[in-house]
Design a protein around this motif. Structure first.
Motif, PDB file in Angstrom:
ATOM      1  N   ASN A  84     -75.026  29.488 -12.738  1.00 13.70           N
ATOM      2  CA  ASN A  84     -74.730  28.207 -12.112  1.00 13.70           C
ATOM      3  C   ASN A  84     -74.802  27.054 -13.101  1.00 13.70           C
ATOM      4  N   PHE A 199     -68.639  35.323  -1.960  1.00 13.08           N
ATOM      5  CA  PHE A 199     -68.826  34.030  -2.645  1.00 13.08           C
ATOM      6  C   PHE A 199     -69.912  34.208  -3.700  1.00 13.08           C
ATOM      7  N   ASN A 203     -74.185  28.815  -6.182  1.00 12.34           N
ATOM      8  CA  ASN A 203     -75.051  29.470  -5.210  1.00 12.34           C
ATOM      9  C   ASN A 203     -76.505  29.415  -5.663  1.00 12.34           C
ATOM     10  N   ILE A 229     -65.423  27.168  -8.489  1.00 13.03           N
ATOM     11  CA  ILE A 229     -65.846  28.092  -7.427  1.00 13.03           C
ATOM     12  C   ILE A 229     -65.521  29.498  -7.907  1.00 13.03           C
ATOM     13  N   LYS A 331     -71.636  22.956   2.752  1.00 15.66           N
ATOM     14  CA  LYS A 331     -71.582  24.381   2.434  1.00 15.66           C
ATOM     15  C   LYS A 331     -70.150  24.711   2.055  1.00 15.66           C
ATOM     16  N   ARG A 333     -67.147  28.014   1.557  1.00 15.31           N
ATOM     17  CA  ARG A 333     -66.830  29.405   1.899  1.00 15.31           C
ATOM     18  C   ARG A 333     -65.421  29.741   1.435  1.00 15.31           C
ATOM     19  N   GLU A 356     -69.836  32.839   2.647  1.00 13.91           N
ATOM     20  CA  GLU A 356     -70.304  31.466   2.476  1.00 13.91           C
ATOM     21  C   GLU A 356     -71.323  31.357   1.348  1.00 13.91           C
ATOM     22  N   SER A 357     -71.489  30.126   0.835  1.00  8.85           N
ATOM     23  CA  SER A 357     -72.590  29.844  -0.084  1.00  8.85           C
ATOM     24  C   SER A 357     -73.902  29.948   0.677  1.00  8.85           C
TER      25      SER A 357
END
Length: 824
Positions: A84, A199, A203, A229, A331, A333, A356-357
């Motif tokens: 991340n 996903f 995150n 993403i 959020k 997705r 989803e995250s």
């Protein structure tokens, strides 16, 4: 009955003992490799110290209707992951520690009639082995790769579970060859659809989705197009071709609390030239700044091809055009789309398998660190050595007044520090006196001054507060810039770039800042027996300089410091070489002043809550902001052919932060209450706005009101005699920031003007020389127009006075008396 009770107790004790005997955890992670599914095995230590593992025989049952152990395992000892941290390359490779470097033999893949898995064993028991990491999922062991076969239905799952069949159960041994399977906790695999998406990133709790940032971990053409993403997908080759099938498409969405809204859609393609057509993409996904890049790529940023199509994929949430597009919590997705490339992508419907995250994030162009005022603060990883000159600056946005001495930026060894000259306090502290008045105090090397402080400054005026609300855009106008300078024994405090209080050097020129090597603390008073007086609200742009900045330099750098470590030593002097610490606090805790030996080197901050180091940092979305600091509201401007005035200002997030002296701001006035606006004109009659907009870094601009004889705002005419006008500064058209505006400043313009003193008005002149009365005497001359005369109880109305700023002793005073005469 007694026998049953005894049996129950025995079983309970066995279960209790076995629970606490477990030393390790084995878990799985299911990954999507486009036309394959990979199952990773991870080992984690549950307690320390632990003994090394020497053998693993791991077996899982699986859905053999749609999965087959692949004949090629793509090197099972290596996997990948997405970090991340987008300031470095986020696509990383993970190598198994269960390899020959720790005396293991080659990994073998198990493919029995009912189960599949991996087997790893030391080449010789008694040496080598691996003690698994106790962090996160632990240590990567290896993986088994399954090929997706058949016409997979939309609900088919991998159906993984640990095998319990005779002779097909998992067995773990230590490095001596002893069976320790009973010491291992096997985590049940999660439910996982064979066909779908996962996903991957962002995150991580505490991230901000800064779509306006420059992410240096990517190649140049992707660094400034938005926020990345990452995701991965899997589907059967009986439905889709490999490596590229343009029938495969994805939709990306966000939820800010009001339901899911689309970010954009894109086809899985290697063709950039067609990506802008309606069948290939829609919405706000970012295109790279080059014709050689793609909107959707493999994780490493390359065009999807036969060599990398099993990698995760990457898109970018486009950099926003409107800086007001921000949310406190969202959020993300990703979903697969049904249909084919022959259809308009906007008309295609979603398939199942939404991913989803795990966390919610603030998103926008601008952010700030928001401290709760109870137990949160920041502290540097390393200590900082004090210079003899220093400038400390920060933008603060308090949401309530504190009590005591509320710390903003401090140098201190902390509450457990040893005494230095009888005090536990560090060398200096920029703080809010009584929770509201900007203040600074510093200790001397020789312990000079009252209470050990040779500098002790407090502003007369408190700063503003405003309770935070993401729904109120004007909250951004509550920011206050506070800066303090210290040059040997002379100190000054500036609020919004205006000098508010200063302390000149004493006769004792040997006074110098205490020499210390302490951490820097942000948002707390670290001095005394315990941490106290926490700051509540927003804070950003913390700067510590190894020199005294001038007033114009403080304004210059309030917007940001351009490329703080990118100066050339052959071109010195450069102010940036004196920037020791620089924390933007707009989405990370990085120190941006890192160039050794000129700067302090990288000294990042850590975030603490209740004195415990925490990974999660509270960030909130922000807006750019502007502020006029002169003239003040209700000021009077004389309008004739001789008078010129300085419009002084400062701001944040305005214009181009990496290019000085661009056309950042317009300066405007209105004579009709804000219905019509005109640009001010300078000495040459040039309008300050539009194509002649001025820079935010300049900090000031000359206004010649006499030249503003505009038809819609004529200031030269004699009628009306007193003109009530509004003054404002806005962002410029060049940077699409015209809706960013300062507060409206009401001022009066007339051909003749006098000063009106209200009950709380002070006109203060700084000290320019000796305090003694000249031998030739003093001469005062003034026109006055009293609205009233002092009563007997009031005594005197002072007109001119000279006052010692340190102890408030009056040296002389010229006053109007109750008898309507004058006293000296």
């Amino acid at each position: 009955m007694k026998t049953a009770i005894k049996l129950y107790i025995i079983l309970l004790c066995v279960g209790y003992s076995n629970l606490f005997a477990q030393n390790y955890e084995i878990s799985t992670k299911q990954r999507r490799l486009r036309d394959h599914i990979a199952v990773e095995f991870w080992a984690k230590s549950l307690k320390t110290p632990n003994e090394a593992i020497g053998s693993l025989n791991l077996r899982l049952n699986y859905n053999n209707e749609f999965l087959q152990v692949n004949s090629t395992q793509f090197n099972s000892t290596i996997t990948d992951s997405v970090s991340n941290n987008f300031f470095v390359n986020p696509y990383i490779t993970i190598n198994s520690a269960f390899s020959n470097q720790n005396n293991f033999g080659s990994i073998s893949v198990i493919n029995d009639t009912e189960s599949a898995g991996i087997n790893l064993t030391l080449q010789s028991f008694g040496s080598g082995g691996v003690i698994p990491s106790p962090n996160n999922k632990g240590s990567y062991i290896g993986r088994v790769v399954f090929r997706i076969v058949g016409n997979v239905n939309s609900t088919a799952a991998t159906a993984l579970k640990w095998s319990t069949s005779t002779n097909q159960t998992s067995v773990i041994k230590n490095f001596l060859g002893d069976d320790i399977t009973s010491d291992v906790r096997f985590v049940s695999p999660s439910s996982f659809r064979i066909e779908g998406v996962t996903f991957l990133a962002p995150n991580k709790d505490g991230l901000v989705l800064d779509r306006d940032e420059t992410y240096t971990g990517f190649s140049t053409i992707f660094q400034t197009i938005g926020y990345p993403i990452f995701f991965e997908r899997s589907m059967s080759t009986s439905k889709f071709n490999a490596p590229i099938d343009e029938d495969i498409a994805f939709v990306f969405e966000y939820d800010a609390g009001n339901g899911w809204e689309e970010i954009g859609r894109v086809v899985e393609t290697s063709n950039r030239s067609q990506i802008l057509t309606p069948n290939y993409s829609s919405g706000n996904l970012g295109l790279p700044a080059s014709s050689s890049g793609n909107m959707i790529t493999a994780a490493e940023g390359l065009t999807i091809n036969s060599a990398n199509y099993r990698q995760p994929l990457r898109v970018f949430w486009k950099r926003p055009n409107d800086f007001r597009e921000r949310f406190e919590s969202v959020k993300l997705r990703v979903s697969l789309l049904d249909g084919t490339i022959q259809e308009n992508i906007s008309q295609r419907t979603k398939l199942g398998g939404v991913s989803e995250s795990n966390f919610e994030y603030p998103t926008g162009n601008y952010f700030f660190t928001n401290l709760d005022g109870r137990n949160q603060y920041l502290k540097t990883i390393s200590s900082f050595s004090n210079p003899t000159q220093i400038t400390i600056s920060a933008w603060v946005n308090p949401d309530k007044y504190g009590s005591g001495d509320v710390g903003i930026v401090s140098s201190s060894a902390g509450p457990n520090a040893p005494l230095i000259n009888g005090l536990q306090e560090g060398a200096w502290m920029l703080y809010l006196k009584d929770g509201k008045y900007p203040a600074f105090r510093a200790r001397d090397q020789e312990n000079a001054g009252a209470e050990g402080y040779f500098v002790n400054l407090v502003s007369d005026e408190p700063i503003k507060i405003s309770e935070y609300s993401d729904e109120i855009n004007d909250h951004s106008k509550n920011w206050t810039h506070i800066s303090v300078t210290l040059n040997n024994n002379t100190s000054k405090i500036y609020v919004d770039g205006e000098l508010v209080v200063q302390q000149e050097g004493s006769i004792n020129t040997s006074e110098r800042l205490l020499s210390s090597n302490h951490p820097i603390w942000v948002g707390v008073n670290p001095n005394g027996k315990s941490l106290s007086s926490y700051f509540s609200g927003g804070i950003k742009e913390v700067q510590v300089w190894r020199k005294e900045l001038s007033q114009s330099e403080i304004r210059f750098y309030s917007n940001s410091v351009n490329q703080p470590s990118n100066f050339e030593e052959i071109n010195l002097p450069d102010n940036r070489s004196s920037l020791d610490l620089y924390y933007k606090l707009t989405g990370n805790l990085l120190d941006y002043a890192t160039k050794d030996p000129w700067q302090n080197g990288q000294n990042n901050l850590m975030f603490y809550e209740a004195e415990t180091n925490k990974e999660f940092v509270p960030y909130l979305p922000d807006l750019p902001h502007l502020k006029i600091t002169s003239p003040l509201p209700n000021a009077g401007l004389v309008n004739n052919s001789e008078q010129r005035y300085l419009i002084r200002y400062l701001g944040y997030g305005i214009g181009n932060p990496v290019d000085f002296f661009t056309r950042d701001i317009n300066i405007q006035y209105s004579i009709d209450g804000g219905s019509t606006w005109n640009f001010i004109r300078d000495e040459q009659g040039v309008e300050i706005g539009g194509q002649n907009a001025t820079s935010i870094e300049a900090g000031q601009k000359i206004w010649f009101p006499y030249l503003n004889n505009n038809a819609s705002g004529n200031l030269r005419s004699g009628s009306p005699f007193e003109k009530n006008i509004l003054l404002r500064i806005t962002g410029s058209t060049q940077f699409s920031q015209t809706t960013i505006s300062s507060d409206l400043v009401p001022i009066k313009v007339s051909r003749y003007m006098s000063m009106k003193r209200a009950s709380d008005t002070k006109l203060r002149l700084s000290d320019h020389g000796s305090t003694s009365i000249p031998k030739d005497g003093l001469y005062f001359s003034s026109w006055i127009r009293p609205y009233s005369f002092p009563s007997e109880d009031e005594g005197l109305f002072p007109l001119v006075a000279r006052v010692d700023s340190v102890n408030s002793n009056i040296e002389y005073k010229f006053s109007l008396t109750e008898k309507r005469d004058f006293a000296f």
